[in-house]
Motif scaffolding. Sequence first.
Motif, PDB file in Angstrom:
ATOM      1  N   GLU A 151       0.833  -1.214   0.000  1.00  0.00           N
ATOM      2  CA  GLU A 151       0.000   0.000   0.000  1.00  0.00           C
ATOM      3  C   GLU A 151       0.868   1.265   0.000  1.00  0.00           C
ATOM      4  O   GLU A 151       0.537   2.248  -0.675  1.00  0.00           O
ATOM      5  CB  GLU A 151      -0.911  -0.005   1.233  1.00  0.00           C
ATOM      6  N   MET A 152       1.964   1.231   0.730  1.00  0.00           N
ATOM      7  CA  MET A 152       2.866   2.386   0.753  1.00  0.00           C
ATOM      8  C   MET A 152       3.440   2.638  -0.634  1.00  0.00           C
ATOM      9  O   MET A 152       3.567   3.785  -1.068  1.00  0.00           O
ATOM     10  CB  MET A 152       3.987   2.153   1.775  1.00  0.00           C
ATOM     11  N   ARG A 153       3.777   1.564  -1.346  1.00  0.00           N
ATOM     12  CA  ARG A 153       4.353   1.712  -2.680  1.00  0.00           C
ATOM     13  C   ARG A 153       3.312   2.160  -3.713  1.00  0.00           C
ATOM     14  O   ARG A 153       3.523   3.092  -4.482  1.00  0.00           O
ATOM     15  CB  ARG A 153       4.960   0.383  -3.127  1.00  0.00           C
ATOM     16  N   ASP A 154       2.170   1.481  -3.724  1.00  0.00           N
ATOM     17  CA  ASP A 154       1.172   1.737  -4.768  1.00  0.00           C
ATOM     18  C   ASP A 154       0.426   3.058  -4.592  1.00  0.00           C
ATOM     19  O   ASP A 154       0.015   3.682  -5.574  1.00  0.00           O
ATOM     20  CB  ASP A 154       0.159   0.590  -4.810  1.00  0.00           C
ATOM     21  N   LYS A 155       0.247   3.474  -3.335  1.00  0.00           N
ATOM     22  CA  LYS A 155      -0.584   4.646  -3.079  1.00  0.00           C
ATOM     23  C   LYS A 155       0.144   5.776  -2.367  1.00  0.00           C
ATOM     24  O   LYS A 155      -0.469   6.800  -2.045  1.00  0.00           O
ATOM     25  CB  LYS A 155      -1.821   4.227  -2.274  1.00  0.00           C
ATOM     26  N   GLY A 156       1.428   5.587  -2.090  1.00  0.00           N
ATOM     27  CA  GLY A 156       2.200   6.645  -1.453  1.00  0.00           C
ATOM     28  C   GLY A 156       1.763   6.959  -0.039  1.00  0.00           C
ATOM     29  O   GLY A 156       1.996   8.063   0.464  1.00  0.00           O
ATOM     30  N   ARG A 157       1.161   5.992   0.638  1.00  0.00           N
ATOM     31  CA  ARG A 157       0.623   6.238   1.976  1.00  0.00           C
ATOM     32  C   ARG A 157       1.699   6.065   3.046  1.00  0.00           C
ATOM     33  O   ARG A 157       2.699   5.371   2.851  1.00  0.00           O
ATOM     34  CB  ARG A 157      -0.544   5.280   2.257  1.00  0.00           C
ATOM     35  N   ALA A 158       1.464   6.680   4.197  1.00  0.00           N
ATOM     36  CA  ALA A 158       2.388   6.567   5.326  1.00  0.00           C
ATOM     37  C   ALA A 158       2.156   5.258   6.066  1.00  0.00           C
ATOM     38  O   ALA A 158       1.059   4.686   6.052  1.00  0.00           O
ATOM     39  CB  ALA A 158       2.194   7.743   6.280  1.00  0.00           C
ATOM     40  N   PHE A 159       3.209   4.790   6.741  1.00  0.00           N
ATOM     41  CA  PHE A 159       3.144   3.523   7.470  1.00  0.00           C
ATOM     42  C   PHE A 159       1.983   3.489   8.467  1.00  0.00           C
ATOM     43  O   PHE A 159       1.188   2.547   8.490  1.00  0.00           O
ATOM     44  CB  PHE A 159       4.467   3.279   8.199  1.00  0.00           C
ATOM     45  N   ASP A 160       1.873   4.513   9.318  1.00  0.00           N
ATOM     46  CA  ASP A 160       0.844   4.519  10.367  1.00  0.00           C
ATOM     47  C   ASP A 160      -0.563   4.461   9.783  1.00  0.00           C
ATOM     48  O   ASP A 160      -1.448   3.794  10.329  1.00  0.00           O
ATOM     49  CB  ASP A 160       0.979   5.770  11.242  1.00  0.00           C
ATOM     50  N   ASP A 161      -0.768   5.129   8.670  1.00  0.00           N
ATOM     51  CA  ASP A 161      -2.077   5.149   8.014  1.00  0.00           C
ATOM     52  C   ASP A 161      -2.457   3.755   7.522  1.00  0.00           C
ATOM     53  O   ASP A 161      -3.575   3.278   7.731  1.00  0.00           O
ATOM     54  CB  ASP A 161      -2.033   6.141   6.849  1.00  0.00           C
ATOM     55  N   VAL A 162      -1.512   3.069   6.876  1.00  0.00           N
ATOM     56  CA  VAL A 162      -1.803   1.730   6.341  1.00  0.00           C
ATOM     57  C   VAL A 162      -1.973   0.722   7.477  1.00  0.00           C
ATOM     58  O   VAL A 162      -2.805  -0.180   7.391  1.00  0.00           O
ATOM     59  CB  VAL A 162      -0.700   1.275   5.374  1.00  0.00           C
ATOM     60  N   LEU A 163      -1.188   0.880   8.537  1.00  0.00           N
ATOM     61  CA  LEU A 163      -1.313  -0.032   9.672  1.00  0.00           C
ATOM     62  C   LEU A 163      -2.725   0.006  10.250  1.00  0.00           C
ATOM     63  O   LEU A 163      -3.306  -1.038  10.571  1.00  0.00           O
ATOM     64  CB  LEU A 163      -0.290   0.313  10.750  1.00  0.00           C
ATOM     65  N   LYS A 164      -3.304   1.202  10.376  1.00  0.00           N
ATOM     66  CA  LYS A 164      -4.673   1.313  10.890  1.00  0.00           C
ATOM     67  C   LYS A 164      -5.660   0.573   9.990  1.00  0.00           C
ATOM     68  O   LYS A 164      -6.579  -0.100  10.469  1.00  0.00           O
ATOM     69  CB  LYS A 164      -5.068   2.781  11.012  1.00  0.00           C
ATOM     70  N   GLU A 165      -5.463   0.678   8.673  1.00  0.00           N
ATOM     71  CA  GLU A 165      -6.348  -0.043   7.757  1.00  0.00           C
ATOM     72  C   GLU A 165      -6.160  -1.549   7.890  1.00  0.00           C
ATOM     73  O   GLU A 165      -7.132  -2.308   7.870  1.00  0.00           O
ATOM     74  CB  GLU A 165      -6.088   0.378   6.308  1.00  0.00           C
ATOM     75  N   ALA A 166      -4.896  -1.995   8.032  1.00  0.00           N
ATOM     76  CA  ALA A 166      -4.624  -3.421   8.191  1.00  0.00           C
ATOM     77  C   ALA A 166      -5.310  -3.971   9.442  1.00  0.00           C
ATOM     78  O   ALA A 166      -5.835  -5.095   9.439  1.00  0.00           O
ATOM     79  CB  ALA A 166      -3.115  -3.657   8.267  1.00  0.00           C
ATOM     80  N   GLN A 167      -5.335  -3.173  10.504  1.00  0.00           N
ATOM     81  CA  GLN A 167      -6.029  -3.599  11.729  1.00  0.00           C
ATOM     82  C   GLN A 167      -7.534  -3.650  11.504  1.00  0.00           C
ATOM     83  O   GLN A 167      -8.201  -4.593  11.943  1.00  0.00           O
ATOM     84  CB  GLN A 167      -5.675  -2.649  12.874  1.00  0.00           C
ATOM     85  N   ALA A 168      -8.075  -2.661  10.782  1.00  0.00           N
ATOM     86  CA  ALA A 168      -9.515  -2.640  10.504  1.00  0.00           C
ATOM     87  C   ALA A 168      -9.939  -3.819   9.636  1.00  0.00           C
ATOM     88  O   ALA A 168     -11.032  -4.370   9.795  1.00  0.00           O
ATOM     89  CB  ALA A 168      -9.896  -1.324   9.818  1.00  0.00           C
ATOM     90  N   LEU A 169      -9.042  -4.254   8.741  1.00  0.00           N
ATOM     91  CA  LEU A 169      -9.345  -5.377   7.841  1.00  0.00           C
ATOM     92  C   LEU A 169      -9.089  -6.731   8.496  1.00  0.00           C
ATOM     93  O   LEU A 169      -9.401  -7.767   7.903  1.00  0.00           O
ATOM     94  CB  LEU A 169      -8.499  -5.258   6.563  1.00  0.00           C
ATOM     95  N   GLY A 170      -8.508  -6.720   9.681  1.00  0.00           N
ATOM     96  CA  GLY A 170      -8.223  -7.980  10.362  1.00  0.00           C
ATOM     97  C   GLY A 170      -6.899  -8.603   9.979  1.00  0.00           C
ATOM     98  O   GLY A 170      -6.576  -9.712  10.398  1.00  0.00           O
ATOM     99  N   TYR A 171      -6.069  -7.905   9.192  1.00  0.00           N
ATOM    100  CA  TYR A 171      -4.752  -8.423   8.824  1.00  0.00           C
ATOM    101  C   TYR A 171      -3.757  -8.263   9.955  1.00  0.00           C
ATOM    102  O   TYR A 171      -2.791  -9.021  10.061  1.00  0.00           O
ATOM    103  CB  TYR A 171      -4.204  -7.694   7.584  1.00  0.00           C
ATOM    104  N   ALA A 172      -3.957  -7.231  10.789  1.00  0.00           N
ATOM    105  CA  ALA A 172      -3.051  -6.960  11.906  1.00  0.00           C
ATOM    106  C   ALA A 172      -3.827  -6.989  13.211  1.00  0.00           C
ATOM    107  O   ALA A 172      -4.996  -6.606  13.258  1.00  0.00           O
ATOM    108  CB  ALA A 172      -2.379  -5.603  11.727  1.00  0.00           C
ATOM    109  N   GLU A 173      -3.168  -7.454  14.260  1.00  0.00           N
ATOM    110  CA  GLU A 173      -3.776  -7.499  15.586  1.00  0.00           C
ATOM    111  C   GLU A 173      -3.843  -6.088  16.187  1.00  0.00           C
ATOM    112  O   GLU A 173      -3.203  -5.154  15.692  1.00  0.00           O
ATOM    113  CB  GLU A 173      -2.956  -8.405  16.504  1.00  0.00           C
ATOM    114  N   ALA A 174      -4.626  -5.957  17.264  1.00  0.00           N
ATOM    115  CA  ALA A 174      -4.675  -4.681  17.983  1.00  0.00           C
ATOM    116  C   ALA A 174      -3.272  -4.279  18.435  1.00  0.00           C
ATOM    117  O   ALA A 174      -2.892  -3.107  18.385  1.00  0.00           O
ATOM    118  CB  ALA A 174      -5.616  -4.801  19.174  1.00  0.00           C
ATOM    119  N   ASP A 175      -2.482  -5.264  18.898  1.00  0.00           N
ATOM    120  CA  ASP A 175      -1.059  -5.051  19.163  1.00  0.00           C
ATOM    121  C   ASP A 175      -0.298  -5.704  18.013  1.00  0.00           C
ATOM    122  O   ASP A 175      -0.126  -6.922  17.979  1.00  0.00           O
ATOM    123  CB  ASP A 175      -0.648  -5.684  20.488  1.00  0.00           C
ATOM    124  N   PRO A 176       0.173  -4.912  17.046  1.00  0.00           N
ATOM    125  CA  PRO A 176       0.765  -5.481  15.830  1.00  0.00           C
ATOM    126  C   PRO A 176       2.259  -5.775  15.943  1.00  0.00           C
ATOM    127  O   PRO A 176       2.909  -6.042  14.924  1.00  0.00           O
ATOM    128  CB  PRO A 176       0.523  -4.372  14.809  1.00  0.00           C
TER     129      PRO A 176
END
Length: 434
Positions: free
Chosen positions: A166-191
């Motif tokens: 996501e950072m590569r394709d959309k130029g997004r920041a790490f923290d922003d993508v991490l929040k989405e990964a948690q919302a999608l269930g890819y990352a735990e609350a404590d990642p």
Amino acid sequence: MKPVKIGLCGLGTVSSGTFNVVARNQRDINARAGCDIIITHVGARRDNPACDLSGVQVSRDIFDVARNPEVDILVELIGGTTVAKELVLEAISNGKHVVTANKALIAEHGNEIFAKAKAAGVTVAFEAAVAGGIPIIKAIREGLAANRIEWLAGIINGTGNFILTEMRDKGRAFDDVLKEAQALGYAEADPTFDVEGIDAAHKLVILASIAFGMPLQFDKVFTEGITKISAEDVAYAQELGYRIKHLGIAKREGDSVELRVHPTLIPQKRLIANVDGVMNAVLVKGDAVGPTLYYGAGAGAEPTASAVIADIVDLARTLTADPEHRVPHLGFQPGELSSPTVRDIREIETAYFVRMSALDKPGVLSTITQILSEAGVSIEALIQKEQPENIDTAPIILLTNRAVEQHLLNALEKIQALPTVVGEVTHIRVESLS
């Protein structure tokens, strides 16, 4: 043959996937195993509405499954390393074979578990512990058995790969993508396990044990996460013809091995550089076969269940085989890697991507390149961006040739101390994987 009776511990995501895939594909599974495989006992604190447990013995105490004399194979899918270790050792002491998807358990306590299994004459199978549905352990242990494995490199954590994609394709920041990964269930609350590389390190040490015939040494794995990777790093790497991936790398180097997990620049033309999203891939180089790539879903209920059931079928076929040969390193012959040493990260040699911000003044770049040259680090490519007149700093991006890490660190320490260098100097390792 008499039916092989399975005791399933846990009814979470992977457990329920295993239960339902066995039920759905019963005929095919039995045909491949050469006998009937039946889940007869489930140990779980609570039922799962996704599973029809009618006709199955259910216990709230999972240790009842380990003590059940009717159970041939205990499947541990409860996670963690404390209770899970006690459960597995209890099953082994009761003469049961074990199948587990628990990478932390194997990475941290596998040596003890395998020794107990060997003494008891039972097998511990753990295909699902690495890369979900990709049969990478069987590929290395069986499909590549004729080869001397020279190195392997893997994208073995889907969360980290999703974030970097996501950072590569959309130029997004790490923290922003991490929040989405948690919302999608890819990352735990404590990642932490995912983004700091601990999950990948667990998996890497298991792969190295199989590939090199060595004891598990999780505490020797150099581990670095992706939390410091910026959108700028990803963009500059792309401009240089590379992509950043979070890799687990294991290499033979003479009488020692490298075990390292860290962000890595890979040439864009490599197949593994194009593995995106939550997918996993492992590249293995054998001396006879050359490079081979294994790609697929690295997590999820049914992909992981696929690997769990493959181990069950494997055990059902080989219940009369000598279990010593099913344990990774305990049957090795004395030789070059019988007592391997794991190399310190400062001793390894690779190329590097270096990014820094410096005052836009004459002589700054020449001072930096001189420091690198004196440390024995040569530059392959350089990007220096023009900045607007009202900004007095400019980013400098360097791509070095191969150098010993300690030499680079010595140079970066001096560069960091320059009054003309602003902020932290970033370095990321580069691998050609050829």
